[in-house]
Design a protein around this motif. Structure first.
Motif, PDB file in Angstrom:
ATOM      1  N   UNK A  73       0.855  -1.184   0.000  1.00 41.01           N
ATOM      2  CA  UNK A  73       0.000   0.000   0.000  1.00 41.01           C
ATOM      3  C   UNK A  73       0.893   1.237   0.000  1.00 41.01           C
ATOM      4  N   UNK A  74       0.808   2.031  -1.059  1.00 43.91           N
ATOM      5  CA  UNK A  74       1.616   3.246  -1.188  1.00 43.91           C
ATOM      6  C   UNK A  74       1.035   4.365  -0.328  1.00 43.91           C
ATOM      7  N   UNK A  75       1.881   5.247   0.181  1.00 44.01           N
ATOM      8  CA  UNK A  75       1.358   6.413   0.908  1.00 44.01           C
ATOM      9  C   UNK A  75       0.489   7.266  -0.011  1.00 44.01           C
ATOM     10  N   UNK A  76      -0.586   7.805   0.558  1.00 43.33           N
ATOM     11  CA  UNK A  76      -1.477   8.683  -0.197  1.00 43.33           C
ATOM     12  C   UNK A  76      -2.107   9.693   0.740  1.00 43.33           C
ATOM     13  N   UNK A  77      -2.715  10.713   0.171  1.00 43.23           N
ATOM     14  CA  UNK A  77      -3.321  11.777   0.961  1.00 43.23           C
ATOM     15  C   UNK A  77      -4.618  11.288   1.591  1.00 43.23           C
ATOM     16  N   UNK A  78      -4.671  11.343   2.929  1.00 49.91           N
ATOM     17  CA  UNK A  78      -5.815  10.835   3.682  1.00 49.91           C
ATOM     18  C   UNK A  78      -6.260  11.847   4.719  1.00 49.91           C
ATOM     19  N   UNK A  79      -7.394  11.536   5.337  1.00 50.44           N
ATOM     20  CA  UNK A  79      -7.866  12.277   6.493  1.00 50.44           C
ATOM     21  C   UNK A  79      -7.825  11.352   7.699  1.00 50.44           C
ATOM     22  N   UNK A  80      -7.201  11.820   8.770  1.00 48.90           N
ATOM     23  CA  UNK A  80      -7.208  11.104  10.048  1.00 48.90           C
ATOM     24  C   UNK A  80      -8.359  11.684  10.868  1.00 48.90           C
ATOM     25  N   UNK A  81      -9.229  10.810  11.343  1.00 47.56           N
ATOM     26  CA  UNK A  81     -10.433  11.241  12.041  1.00 47.56           C
ATOM     27  C   UNK A  81     -10.387  10.720  13.471  1.00 47.56           C
ATOM     28  N   UNK A  82     -10.533  11.637  14.432  1.00 54.26           N
ATOM     29  CA  UNK A  82     -10.595  11.274  15.847  1.00 54.26           C
ATOM     30  C   UNK A  82     -11.737  12.054  16.474  1.00 54.26           C
ATOM     31  N   UNK A  83     -12.076  11.711  17.702  1.00 56.21           N
ATOM     32  CA  UNK A  83     -13.129  12.445  18.397  1.00 56.21           C
ATOM     33  C   UNK A  83     -13.580  11.720  19.640  1.00 56.21           C
ATOM     34  N   UNK A  84     -14.431  12.388  20.409  1.00 54.14           N
ATOM     35  CA  UNK A  84     -14.926  11.830  21.663  1.00 54.14           C
ATOM     36  C   UNK A  84     -16.002  10.770  21.457  1.00 54.14           C
ATOM     37  N   UNK A  85     -16.719  10.830  20.347  1.00 58.92           N
ATOM     38  CA  UNK A  85     -17.815   9.892  20.096  1.00 58.92           C
ATOM     39  C   UNK A  85     -17.513   9.071  18.837  1.00 58.92           C
ATOM     40  N   UNK A  86     -16.469   8.234  18.924  1.00 57.07           N
ATOM     41  CA  UNK A  86     -16.013   7.482  17.757  1.00 57.07           C
ATOM     42  C   UNK A  86     -17.074   6.543  17.179  1.00 57.07           C
ATOM     43  N   UNK A  87     -17.928   5.879  17.981  1.00 58.44           N
ATOM     44  CA  UNK A  87     -18.962   5.042  17.356  1.00 58.44           C
ATOM     45  C   UNK A  87     -19.894   5.854  16.444  1.00 58.44           C
ATOM     46  N   UNK A  88     -20.282   7.039  16.884  1.00 60.15           N
ATOM     47  CA  UNK A  88     -21.157   7.896  16.063  1.00 60.15           C
ATOM     48  C   UNK A  88     -20.427   8.361  14.812  1.00 60.15           C
ATOM     49  N   UNK A  89     -19.184   8.765  14.960  1.00 62.18           N
ATOM     50  CA  UNK A  89     -18.378   9.209  13.817  1.00 62.18           C
ATOM     51  C   UNK A  89     -18.237   8.067  12.808  1.00 62.18           C
ATOM     52  N   UNK A  90     -17.922   6.871  13.314  1.00 66.64           N
ATOM     53  CA  UNK A  90     -17.759   5.708  12.435  1.00 66.64           C
ATOM     54  C   UNK A  90     -19.070   5.375  11.719  1.00 66.64           C
ATOM     55  N   UNK A  91     -20.185   5.514  12.419  1.00 64.76           N
ATOM     56  CA  UNK A  91     -21.480   5.249  11.784  1.00 64.76           C
ATOM     57  C   UNK A  91     -21.697   6.191  10.605  1.00 64.76           C
ATOM     58  N   UNK A  92     -21.419   7.482  10.786  1.00 61.18           N
ATOM     59  CA  UNK A  92     -21.625   8.448   9.706  1.00 61.18           C
ATOM     60  C   UNK A  92     -20.715   8.158   8.508  1.00 61.18           C
ATOM     61  N   UNK A  93     -19.487   7.760   8.767  1.00 57.77           N
ATOM     62  CA  UNK A  93     -18.577   7.401   7.669  1.00 57.77           C
ATOM     63  C   UNK A  93     -19.108   6.165   6.942  1.00 57.77           C
ATOM     64  N   UNK A  94     -19.493   5.141   7.697  1.00 54.98           N
ATOM     65  CA  UNK A  94     -20.020   3.914   7.094  1.00 54.98           C
ATOM     66  C   UNK A  94     -21.321   4.133   6.357  1.00 54.98           C
ATOM     67  N   UNK A  95     -22.160   5.013   6.861  1.00 53.34           N
ATOM     68  CA  UNK A  95     -23.436   5.295   6.223  1.00 53.34           C
ATOM     69  C   UNK A  95     -23.254   5.901   4.831  1.00 53.34           C
ATOM     70  N   UNK A  96     -22.096   6.477   4.585  1.00 52.87           N
ATOM     71  CA  UNK A  96     -21.802   7.054   3.269  1.00 52.87           C
ATOM     72  C   UNK A  96     -20.959   6.111   2.413  1.00 52.87           C
ATOM     73  N   UNK A  97     -20.806   4.875   2.861  1.00 52.87           N
ATOM     74  CA  UNK A  97     -20.048   3.846   2.131  1.00 52.87           C
ATOM     75  C   UNK A  97     -18.644   4.322   1.784  1.00 52.87           C
ATOM     76  N   UNK A  98     -18.045   5.054   2.691  1.00 54.49           N
ATOM     77  CA  UNK A  98     -16.696   5.571   2.506  1.00 54.49           C
ATOM     78  C   UNK A  98     -15.692   4.524   2.964  1.00 54.49           C
ATOM     79  N   UNK A  99     -14.753   4.114   2.114  1.00 55.28           N
ATOM     80  CA  UNK A  99     -13.716   3.179   2.568  1.00 55.28           C
ATOM     81  C   UNK A  99     -13.026   3.752   3.806  1.00 55.28           C
ATOM     82  N   UNK A 100     -12.786   2.904   4.795  1.00 53.97           N
ATOM     83  CA  UNK A 100     -12.284   3.378   6.080  1.00 53.97           C
ATOM     84  C   UNK A 100     -11.303   2.371   6.683  1.00 53.97           C
ATOM     85  N   UNK A 101     -10.156   2.877   7.097  1.00 56.55           N
ATOM     86  CA  UNK A 101      -9.180   2.081   7.837  1.00 56.55           C
ATOM     87  C   UNK A 101      -9.449   2.322   9.314  1.00 56.55           C
ATOM     88  N   UNK A 102      -9.737   1.262  10.051  1.00 55.58           N
ATOM     89  CA  UNK A 102     -10.117   1.371  11.452  1.00 55.58           C
ATOM     90  C   UNK A 102      -8.944   0.974  12.333  1.00 55.58           C
TER      91      UNK A 102
END
Length: 150
Positions: A73-102
């Motif tokens: 896997x080559x390095x590429x431009x990404x967004x690192x996402x953190x927060x206090x309510x990670x389950x809610x954040x993860x749900x919103x990302x998944x709800x948009x069918x966005x590929x996500x590294x957990x």
């Protein structure tokens, strides 16, 4: 440059023998069926798979002579996402069918200004990074998911 030809049975999700070379590909580049690629040391080869395949980091392409080319896997431009309510954040990302590294404590997604704005509105902290991207595969062992059809 040397051109190497691969057989139709070319991809395995893990190595079986010694590595001959490696090819570094970003996430989109690891989704292919037929394409000429170059190893990291500049040797060209043809990938000719029977169907479009998602090549995973650590998998191998098998050359006709039995040598293996490791997928990295080559390095590429990404967004690192953190927060206090990670389950809610993860749900919103998944709800948009966005590929996500957990990972423990953070999520990595491809850069997208619309998703970034949405994440900020729900309280996520978003930071730009450049790293290899190895998102989770789809549900039920189907690799990437691009629709609801399984």
């Amino acid at each position: 440059m040397t051109t190497l030809m691969l057989t139709a049975r070319t991809y395995h999700d893990h190595a079986h023998g010694p590595e001959f070379a490696q090819v570094s590909l970003d996430y989109e580049g690891r989704f292919l069926r037929r394409k000429v690629l170059a190893t990291d040391d500049g040797q060209q080869f043809l990938v000719d798979l029977p169907s479009t395949t998602s090549l995973d980091h650590g998998g191998v392409l098998l050359l006709e002579d039995g040598r293996e080319i490791r997928i990295v896997a080559a390095p590429e431009e990404l967004l690192e996402v953190t927060g206090d309510d990670m389950p809610r954040i993860a749900w919103h990302i998944g709800n948009r069918h966005t590929p996500c590294q957990i990972e423990a404590g953070r999520l990595l997604i491809q850069r997208d200004h619309v998703i970034r704005d949405m994440l900020g509105k729900i309280g996520a902290t978003v930071r730009e990074v450049v790293e290899p991207f190895k998102p989770e595969g789809g549900a039920y062992g189907h690799g990437r998911t691009h629709s609801h059809a399984h």
